[in-house]
Design a protein around this motif. Sequence first.
Motif: not given
Length: 286
Positions: A107-108, A111, A115-116, A118-120, A123
């Motif tokens: 978890k970030s 900001t 970097k997270n 999962e989010d990163n 892609i």
Amino acid sequence: MVLNNKKNKGFTLVELIVAVAVLALLITAVVTMMGHESVILKKHEADISVQTSAQETYNEISDIIMQANSIKIKGWTADATIEFDKKKPGKEIYNGMTISYQTFTKKSLATGIEKNFEDNGVIIVGEGDTASGVFLKTVTKSGTNYTSVYRNFYVDEIIVTYSVPYDSSFAGEGVTVPSGTDKDTCTADIIFDGNKIYITKTYSYMTKLNSTFDETSSDAEKDACLYTSKLNYATVAMSKVSAAVATIDVENQSISLELQFADNGMAYNINGITNVKNSNVFIDAK
């Protein structure tokens, strides 16, 4: 009298010189052979030393990561593959390479700083999709075919928290331990500093086991946390980048880590994949 003189006759000067010369050749041959064997032995000992250091260090890091309840990884991403010189650890790279310091965690907290995972993690690029920023893994699409590419992450620090059995004999003075406690939390900080790897450990309750250091610590305190000083590294853009290369597979909850060692002309690489037991380390529980 004549017979008696023949029996007592000694070596001539020529015979003595020849004998000494032969003896000298034999001694030279023996000394040369011993010197050659000594060089081979030292080389063998250096090779074993590097391999032993590599194996012990890798095993300790792998064991820590495997038990993780949480992981934060700091390090470098580069726009090209960093090649570490096996003969000259610390060699500066002059190829216009650009490196960027990154921090990844589940978890970030701030900001733009962390970097997270999962989010990163993934892609999809291609057919109108675009990607920006730093990604640990990209998936390129060509028609119906997908190709996964994992980014090399050059590790600077791995911070891991994990649970350990609690032993009251190691509880620190002034530390409040809840009744019925049978587990303690350890925070391990694995620090990659050029050719050195340090591992510090801090416990919530068993503070007598703490092994940490900071800028004011003595050499002895730092050495107590030193696991190896044989890691290879390179100097890139004035920064020391250790030869600790990770790829992170969020979907399979694993970290692939390669450590490249170099010392006294000896080079040895060790790598493997560590699967994290706790399934919530990289991705939040659904």
